[in-house]
Structure formats: C-alpha cells, structure tokens
Design an enzyme around this catalytic site. Structure first.
Site, PDB file in Angstrom:
ATOM      1  CB  SER A  78      -2.481 -13.214  27.600  1.00 47.66           C
ATOM      2  OG  SER A  78      -3.027 -14.360  26.979  1.00 47.66           O
ATOM      3  CB  CYS A  91      -3.404 -20.144  20.919  1.00 43.72           C
ATOM      4  SG  CYS A  91      -4.145 -19.313  22.351  1.00 43.72           S
ATOM      5  CB  THR A  92      -0.653 -21.899  25.740  1.00 36.45           C
ATOM      6  OG1 THR A  92      -0.936 -20.522  26.034  1.00 36.45           O
ATOM      7  CG2 THR A  92       0.777 -22.044  25.245  1.00 36.45           C
ATOM      8  CG  HIS A  93      -6.009 -19.576  26.080  1.00 34.51           C
ATOM      9  ND1 HIS A  93      -4.852 -18.852  26.149  1.00 34.51           N
ATOM     10  CD2 HIS A  93      -6.861 -19.021  26.988  1.00 34.51           C
ATOM     11  CE1 HIS A  93      -4.983 -17.896  27.061  1.00 34.51           C
ATOM     12  NE2 HIS A  93      -6.199 -17.979  27.576  1.00 34.51           N
ATOM     13  CE1 TYR A 125      -0.978  -9.593  27.164  1.00 29.36           C
ATOM     14  CE2 TYR A 125       0.712 -11.213  26.648  1.00 29.36           C
ATOM     15  CZ  TYR A 125       0.223 -10.230  27.486  1.00 29.36           C
ATOM     16  OH  TYR A 125       0.901  -9.902  28.623  1.00 29.36           O
ATOM     17  N   GLY A 126      -4.145 -11.419  21.538  1.00 29.99           N
ATOM     18  CA  GLY A 126      -4.271 -11.624  20.098  1.00 29.99           C
ATOM     19  C   GLY A 126      -4.664 -10.399  19.314  1.00 29.99           C
ATOM     20  CB  CYS A 131       1.838 -16.520  25.813  1.00 29.31           C
ATOM     21  SG  CYS A 131       0.738 -15.447  24.866  1.00 29.31           S
ATOM     22  CG  ASN A 132       2.078 -20.178  20.506  1.00 23.77           C
ATOM     23  OD1 ASN A 132       2.851 -20.841  19.829  1.00 23.77           O
ATOM     24  ND2 ASN A 132       1.301 -20.739  21.420  1.00 23.77           N
TER      25      ASN A 132
HETATM   26  N1  DGL Z   1      -2.355 -18.170  25.133  1.00 20.52           N
HETATM   27  C1  DGL Z   1      -1.913 -17.223  24.183  1.00 20.52           C
HETATM   28  C2  DGL Z   1      -1.066 -17.861  23.085  1.00 20.52           C
HETATM   29  O1  DGL Z   1      -0.463 -18.910  23.273  1.00 20.52           O
HETATM   30  C3  DGL Z   1      -2.862 -16.222  23.572  1.00 20.52           C
HETATM   31  C4  DGL Z   1      -4.203 -15.862  24.118  1.00 20.52           C
HETATM   32  C5  DGL Z   1      -4.552 -14.381  23.927  1.00 20.52           C
HETATM   33  O2  DGL Z   1      -5.110 -14.010  22.879  1.00 20.52           O
HETATM   34  O3  DGL Z   1      -4.233 -13.626  24.821  1.00 20.52           O
HETATM   35  O4  DGL Z   1      -0.939 -17.336  22.013  1.00 20.52           O
END
Ligand code: DGL
Length: 266
Positions: free
Chosen positions: A16, A194-196, A47-48, A79-80
């Site tokens: 995302s 979450c990959t962030h 996306y969350g 992205c989880n």
């Molecule tokens: N990087 C995304 C993940 O691994 C989520 C970030 C978002 O909230 O968009 O879940």
C-alpha cells in the site's frame, strides 16, 4: 517502461505504501538477475482502516491492470493487510500467476518463544482478519498471543523513513501493548506483521521496556520467492530497469529520493 525490454520477466513487489521496500531489499539480494517493479498503492494508503469488501475489490481490480501492463514472472504481495484479505481472491482471479504472500509470522514465533508470550503488532485490518485468527488456531494454541492493532504506526513509519521527526511518545503509545507480564513470564517475541514496521525496529528496540526478538519475515518471503522464480544460467540484471509506480501518480520529492536510495526510478 514495460517488461518487454527484458529477457527475463521482472518480479513485481506490491504494498500500500513504502513498507514493501523491506521485502524488496531482501528479494533483490536473492534474485540479482531479475528486474524489479515496485508498486505502491499510495492512493489507497493506509490499507489498515479499509472495510474488507471494498479493499478486496480494489486490490483485485488493480491487479487486473498491473498484470496486463507489466507481465511479471511472479508477484510478491509485500503487505500483510492486503494478502490476509485478498490473497485467495488474487489466486482465484489470476490462476496463471504466482502470488507470494506475506502473513503474520505467528508459526515461527510460536516455535521459537521460550516464555510462551508472543505479541503480533499489525494494522487494525490484519488484527481483525479471519486469516490471522486461523494462524493462531493452527499454530499457536499453546501460546498466549496478544494481537496489537496499531492505528498509526504505518503512517509514522512512512513519515520516519522519509526523514520526518517522529516522537518517542507517539511510537511508544503504539507498541506498549505488546509487552505483557504474566505469572513471572514476559513477552519474548513481537511479530512485525506489517511490512512498514521493520523500518522502525531500531526505535522499537530502544524504547522496549525489556529486550524481545522483533520478528521480521522479509528474508523468509524473499527465500520463498527465490524458490519459485526460475534460475536462468548466465542471466544478468537488465541495465537500468528497476522502477517504482505510485497509484497516486505523484510521489513527493522525499519519496522519490527514497526510491532512488533503493535503486528504483520513480
Ligand atoms: N504494509 C502494510 C502491511 O504489511 C500495511 C500498511 C497500511 O496500513 O496500508 O500490512
């Protein structure tokens, strides 16, 4: 630019926002001969907080376009929040494509914990997914798993990695629920679901009330991708190929600079 200029099809990495770069960086080490296309659906970020049906539809529609446009060898859904929701839909809609997913690393955490107390730090979306509950049910019933849904951490990570100042208090407010003490035992593993979040692992370590293992699945995802992407003898990375696409169409200057730092044109 299209993939047609390459002998080998590229690897598409999707998130995302910029969190998927934590996976891209590992994937490139293991697949140096492949070109990479990084897609950030920043127009939909974060996306969350999306409702599930609308997000599912958005992701499947987006991939109908991306696959037609870039014709990748495989897609890594880094992205989880996206994969735990739409992974099965993507595989059903595009059966000829290989999707490598990212899901909370609950199984490895349950195998490694010594105290039996594991926390999963994720977006509110990932925390409420049936997929996440099923992982706990299948692999971690012997553990006490605390799900910590963070409203703000993905956004804070985006700001931090672009060079903004992020206060310790703001980060601490998002992670403090991860630390559980029970019957003389303490949480010893926090799954970064979450990959962030791996971008902020140094801050998490500094603020943690006691040392824990912060589990980042990026390398395991890259290894899985490598196992599914054919090795071609003598293939070399296509010159000057790798690039990033933002669905907003307009990444700002710090974001473009970040992409350049990862070897991506934007
Ligand atoms: N990087 C995304 C993940 O691994 C989520 C970030 C978002 O909230 O968009 O879940």
């Amino acid at each position: 630019m299209t993939a047609a200029a390459n002998e080998l099809k590229p690897v598409l990495v999707f998130d995302s926002g910029i969190g998927g770069l934590t996976v891209l960086r590992e994937a490139r080490v293991l697949m140096p001969e492949r070109g990479f296309i990084y897609i950030a659906d920043d127009a939909g970020f974060p996306y969350g907080s999306w409702e599930e049906p609308a997000l599912r539809e958005r992701i499947v529609d987006l991939f109908a376009k991306l696959l037609g446009q870039y014709d990748p060898e495989v897609c890594i859904i880094a992205c989880n929040t996206a994969f735990t929701l739409a992974g099965a839909d993507l595989r059903a809609a595009f059966p000829q494509m290989t999707f490598i997913g990212t899901v909370p690393a609950i199984k490895p955490a349950a195998e490694r914990t010594r105290s039996g107390l594991v926390s999963v730090l994720a977006t509110p979306g990932t925390v409420k997914r049936a997929y996440t509950r099923d992982l706990i049910q299948s692999f971690a019933t012997q553990c006490h798993v605390r799900l910590v849904g963070s409203q703000d951490l993905a956004r804070l990570a985006e700001a931090y990695i672009r060079g903004d100042v992020v206060s310790d208090e703001a980060v601490m407010a998002e992670i403090e629920q991860c630390f559980v003490e029970m019957d003389g035992r303490k949480t010893d593993i926090v799954v970064l679901a979450c990959t962030h979040y791996p971008f902020m692992a140094n801050i998490f370590r500094r603020l943690a009330p006691w040392p824990v293992d912060w589990l980042d699945p990026a390398e395991a995802i890259a290894r899985r991708a490598r196992s599914l992407v054919p090795q071609v003898a003598d293939a070399v990375h296509p010159d000057n190929f790798d690039f990033a696409v933002f669905t907003s169409g307009a990444p700002d200057f710090p974001t473009r600079r970040l992409m350049q730092g990862f070897g991506l044109k934007a």
